[in-house]
Design a protein around this motif. Structure first.
Motif, PDB file in Angstrom:
ATOM      1  N   VAL A   1     107.585  29.300 -23.436  1.00  0.00           N
ATOM      2  CA  VAL A   1     106.935  28.930 -24.697  1.00  0.00           C
ATOM      3  C   VAL A   1     108.009  28.422 -25.641  1.00  0.00           C
ATOM      4  CG1 VAL A   1     105.534  29.725 -26.635  1.00  0.00           C
ATOM      5  CG2 VAL A   1     105.182  30.692 -24.348  1.00  0.00           C
ATOM      6  N   ARG A   2     107.877  27.191 -26.114  1.00  0.00           N
ATOM      7  CA  ARG A   2     108.886  26.587 -26.970  1.00  0.00           C
ATOM      8  C   ARG A   2     108.296  26.243 -28.344  1.00  0.00           C
ATOM      9  NH1 ARG A   2     109.963  24.054 -21.928  1.00  0.00           N
ATOM     10  NH2 ARG A   2     112.024  24.617 -21.089  1.00  0.00           N
ATOM     11  N   LYS A   3     109.065  26.558 -29.370  1.00  0.00           N
ATOM     12  CA  LYS A   3     108.757  26.167 -30.753  1.00  0.00           C
ATOM     13  C   LYS A   3     107.357  26.570 -31.192  1.00  0.00           C
ATOM     14  CE  LYS A   3     112.068  22.358 -30.771  1.00  0.00           C
ATOM     15  NZ  LYS A   3     112.302  20.926 -31.027  1.00  0.00           N
ATOM     16  N   ALA A   4     106.934  27.741 -30.786  1.00  0.00           N
ATOM     17  CA  ALA A   4     105.628  28.254 -31.216  1.00  0.00           C
ATOM     18  C   ALA A   4     105.711  28.728 -32.665  1.00  0.00           C
ATOM     19  CB  ALA A   4     105.185  29.391 -30.314  1.00  0.00           C
ATOM     20  N   GLU A   5     104.767  28.305 -33.489  1.00  0.00           N
ATOM     21  CA  GLU A   5     104.691  28.732 -34.885  1.00  0.00           C
ATOM     22  C   GLU A   5     103.654  29.839 -34.984  1.00  0.00           C
ATOM     23  OE1 GLU A   5     106.565  27.757 -37.386  1.00  0.00           O
ATOM     24  OE2 GLU A   5     107.719  26.369 -36.128  1.00  0.00           O
ATOM     25  N   TRP A   6     104.084  31.048 -34.716  1.00  0.00           N
ATOM     26  CA  TRP A   6     103.166  32.187 -34.674  1.00  0.00           C
ATOM     27  C   TRP A   6     103.429  33.052 -35.902  1.00  0.00           C
ATOM     28  CZ3 TRP A   6     102.325  34.123 -29.039  1.00  0.00           C
ATOM     29  CH2 TRP A   6     100.990  34.548 -28.894  1.00  0.00           C
ATOM     30  N   GLN A   7     103.304  32.480 -37.080  1.00  0.00           N
ATOM     31  CA  GLN A   7     103.626  33.166 -38.313  1.00  0.00           C
ATOM     32  C   GLN A   7     102.379  33.770 -38.954  1.00  0.00           C
ATOM     33  OE1 GLN A   7     105.290  29.956 -40.571  1.00  0.00           O
ATOM     34  NE2 GLN A   7     107.296  30.096 -39.599  1.00  0.00           N
ATOM     35  N   ASN A   8     102.584  34.892 -39.678  1.00  0.00           N
ATOM     36  CA  ASN A   8     101.504  35.527 -40.451  1.00  0.00           C
ATOM     37  C   ASN A   8     100.258  35.753 -39.604  1.00  0.00           C
ATOM     38  OD1 ASN A   8     102.911  35.532 -43.037  1.00  0.00           O
ATOM     39  ND2 ASN A   8     102.703  33.309 -42.916  1.00  0.00           N
ATOM     40  N   ALA A   9     100.467  36.065 -38.348  1.00  0.00           N
ATOM     41  CA  ALA A   9      99.338  36.283 -37.444  1.00  0.00           C
ATOM     42  C   ALA A   9      99.182  37.761 -37.131  1.00  0.00           C
ATOM     43  CB  ALA A   9      99.535  35.490 -36.153  1.00  0.00           C
ATOM     44  N   GLU A  10      97.975  38.129 -36.770  1.00  0.00           N
ATOM     45  CA  GLU A  10      97.687  39.491 -36.297  1.00  0.00           C
ATOM     46  C   GLU A  10      97.310  39.380 -34.825  1.00  0.00           C
ATOM     47  OE1 GLU A  10      94.816  43.341 -37.277  1.00  0.00           O
ATOM     48  OE2 GLU A  10      94.663  41.475 -38.434  1.00  0.00           O
ATOM     49  N   ILE A  11      98.244  39.768 -33.973  1.00  0.00           N
ATOM     50  CA  ILE A  11      98.076  39.608 -32.531  1.00  0.00           C
ATOM     51  C   ILE A  11      97.796  40.985 -31.937  1.00  0.00           C
ATOM     52  CG2 ILE A  11      99.138  38.713 -30.434  1.00  0.00           C
ATOM     53  CD1 ILE A  11     101.061  37.153 -32.350  1.00  0.00           C
ATOM     54  N   LEU A  12      96.622  41.163 -31.390  1.00  0.00           N
ATOM     55  CA  LEU A  12      96.170  42.495 -30.990  1.00  0.00           C
ATOM     56  C   LEU A  12      96.509  42.840 -29.548  1.00  0.00           C
ATOM     57  CD1 LEU A  12      92.672  42.503 -32.740  1.00  0.00           C
ATOM     58  CD2 LEU A  12      94.872  43.316 -33.606  1.00  0.00           C
ATOM     59  N   ASP A  13      96.692  41.868 -28.699  1.00  0.00           N
ATOM     60  CA  ASP A  13      96.959  42.169 -27.282  1.00  0.00           C
ATOM     61  C   ASP A  13      97.599  40.934 -26.650  1.00  0.00           C
ATOM     62  OD1 ASP A  13      97.054  43.112 -24.734  1.00  0.00           O
ATOM     63  OD2 ASP A  13      94.950  43.713 -24.626  1.00  0.00           O
ATOM     64  N   LEU A  14      98.894  41.054 -26.338  1.00  0.00           N
ATOM     65  CA  LEU A  14      99.623  39.893 -25.821  1.00  0.00           C
ATOM     66  C   LEU A  14     100.359  40.270 -24.541  1.00  0.00           C
ATOM     67  CD1 LEU A  14     100.734  37.006 -26.085  1.00  0.00           C
ATOM     68  CD2 LEU A  14     102.527  37.935 -27.567  1.00  0.00           C
ATOM     69  N   ASN A  15     100.028  39.592 -23.456  1.00  0.00           N
ATOM     70  CA  ASN A  15     100.718  39.802 -22.184  1.00  0.00           C
ATOM     71  C   ASN A  15     101.759  38.705 -22.022  1.00  0.00           C
ATOM     72  OD1 ASN A  15     101.609  40.066 -19.562  1.00  0.00           O
ATOM     73  ND2 ASN A  15      99.576  40.352 -18.673  1.00  0.00           N
ATOM     74  N   ALA A  16     103.037  39.079 -22.180  1.00  0.00           N
ATOM     75  CA  ALA A  16     104.130  38.106 -22.077  1.00  0.00           C
ATOM     76  C   ALA A  16     105.147  38.573 -21.050  1.00  0.00           C
ATOM     77  CB  ALA A  16     104.787  37.901 -23.432  1.00  0.00           C
ATOM     78  N   LEU A  17     104.674  39.059 -19.931  1.00  0.00           N
ATOM     79  CA  LEU A  17     105.555  39.522 -18.854  1.00  0.00           C
ATOM     80  C   LEU A  17     106.408  38.352 -18.346  1.00  0.00           C
ATOM     81  CD1 LEU A  17     106.439  41.634 -16.696  1.00  0.00           C
ATOM     82  CD2 LEU A  17     104.480  40.841 -15.323  1.00  0.00           C
ATOM     83  N   LYS A  18     107.723  38.553 -18.354  1.00  0.00           N
ATOM     84  CA  LYS A  18     108.681  37.562 -17.842  1.00  0.00           C
ATOM     85  C   LYS A  18     108.493  36.181 -18.488  1.00  0.00           C
ATOM     86  CE  LYS A  18     109.431  39.861 -13.424  1.00  0.00           C
ATOM     87  NZ  LYS A  18     109.439  39.753 -11.936  1.00  0.00           N
TER      88      LYS A  18
END
Length: 287
Positions: free
Chosen positions: A31-48
């Motif tokens: 994932v490159r240059k993601a603008e994930w600001q001021n967010a409410e992230i409830l469940d994120l699977n980012a394995l490896k």
């Protein structure tokens, strides 16, 4: 945002500000240059997952699974992580200013390398990491975090004492504030020498032995006018007297010296007993 379990590439990561994001999977992707600001992230699977130049500033991430993830040049300013797993994750040139962790599994050495350099901000971050380590039962990291926090505090008070920059010159402008900073710095320095702030028990033994040797030498000069060199056994009997007095083992009063030294030794006995109990309690409570 769609699920990515069977997708060839992750979806765009530009959620509306403060909009709750449900279950999202970006595992095994870059994932490159993601603008994930001021967010409410409830469940994120980012394995490896590999994150490059991403911005998570001021976001709240709950139940994030970042095991074996890699973060390069990412911003986490003011972010809050709750119940996240960062085991075996790696961070390179990331910004964790004012970030908070609650019940997160962390690779503490990796996080330490990315903490802000400013000692006042770094100390607050380390206090949060200590609380998180206690919440997750990571007692093996508490000692390291404590020593890092103390180092940050020492730098903070040193900067305050010398007016390192504009912030410290304004905040510690008066002679009284500088005096308090100097006293705090001296207290930390002294505690480090005497017992390593409870994290280096061997220093307790070394400092005790050296102080008793110094007091024995002081007493020896009091003994010499009335006790000869040979009778004092080149000062060994003075050291024996001081040691037995410290251990409350009925010392030979004929080798007593300055009364003030006796009082100091007795006070040392109770001080070092208290410090030893503190270290023992800390060691047991972390098991």
């Amino acid at each position: 945002m769609s699920h990515l379990r069977n997708s060839p590439s992750p979806p765009p990561m530009n959620p509306p500000q403060m909009s709750p994001i449900g279950r999202t999977i970006v595992s095994h992707h870059t994932v490159r240059k993601a603008e994930w600001q001021n967010a409410e992230i409830l469940d994120l699977n980012a394995l490896k997952t590999v994150f490059e130049d991403c911005d998570f500033s001021y976001s709240v991430i709950e139940n994030g699974y970042f095991r074996d993830a890699v973060f390069r040049n990412c911003r986490f300013v003011g972010a809050k992580f709750i119940d996240c797993n960062f085991k075996s994750a790696n961070f390179y040139k990331c910004d964790f200013k004012f970030a908070l962790f609650h019940t997160c599994l962390l690779e503490v050495p990796e996080i330490l390398a990315s903490l802000p350099a400013e000692p006042n901000i770094r100390r607050e971050a380390l206090q949060n990491l200590k609380a998180n380590a206690a919440e997750t039962g990571d007692y093996s990291s508490l000692g390291l975090l404590t020593l890092q926090e103390i180092d940050a505090a020492k730098r903070h008070f040193s900067y305050a004492l010398h007016g390192y920059d504009t912030y410290y010159k304004n905040k510690y402008a008066s002679i009284f504030s500088k005096a308090r900073a100097g006293a705090s710095l001296f207290g930390l320095w002294l505690a480090g020498i005497i017992w390593g702030h409870g994290e280096r028990p061997w220093r307790l033994l070394v400092s005790c032995f050296l102080i008793l040797c110094g007091l024995s030498f002081l007493n020896f000069w009091s003994l010499m006018p009335r006790i000869g060199w040979s009778q004092a056994e080149r000062g060994l009997r003075s050291f024996e007297y001081i040691s037995r007095l410290f251990l409350d083992l009925s010392p030979d009063s004929s080798f007593a010296g300055f009364v003030a030294v006796d009082y100091i030794v007795v006070l040392m006995r109770y001080l070092y007993i208290g410090l030893f109990i503190s270290i023992l309690y800390k060691s047991i409570s972390r098991r």
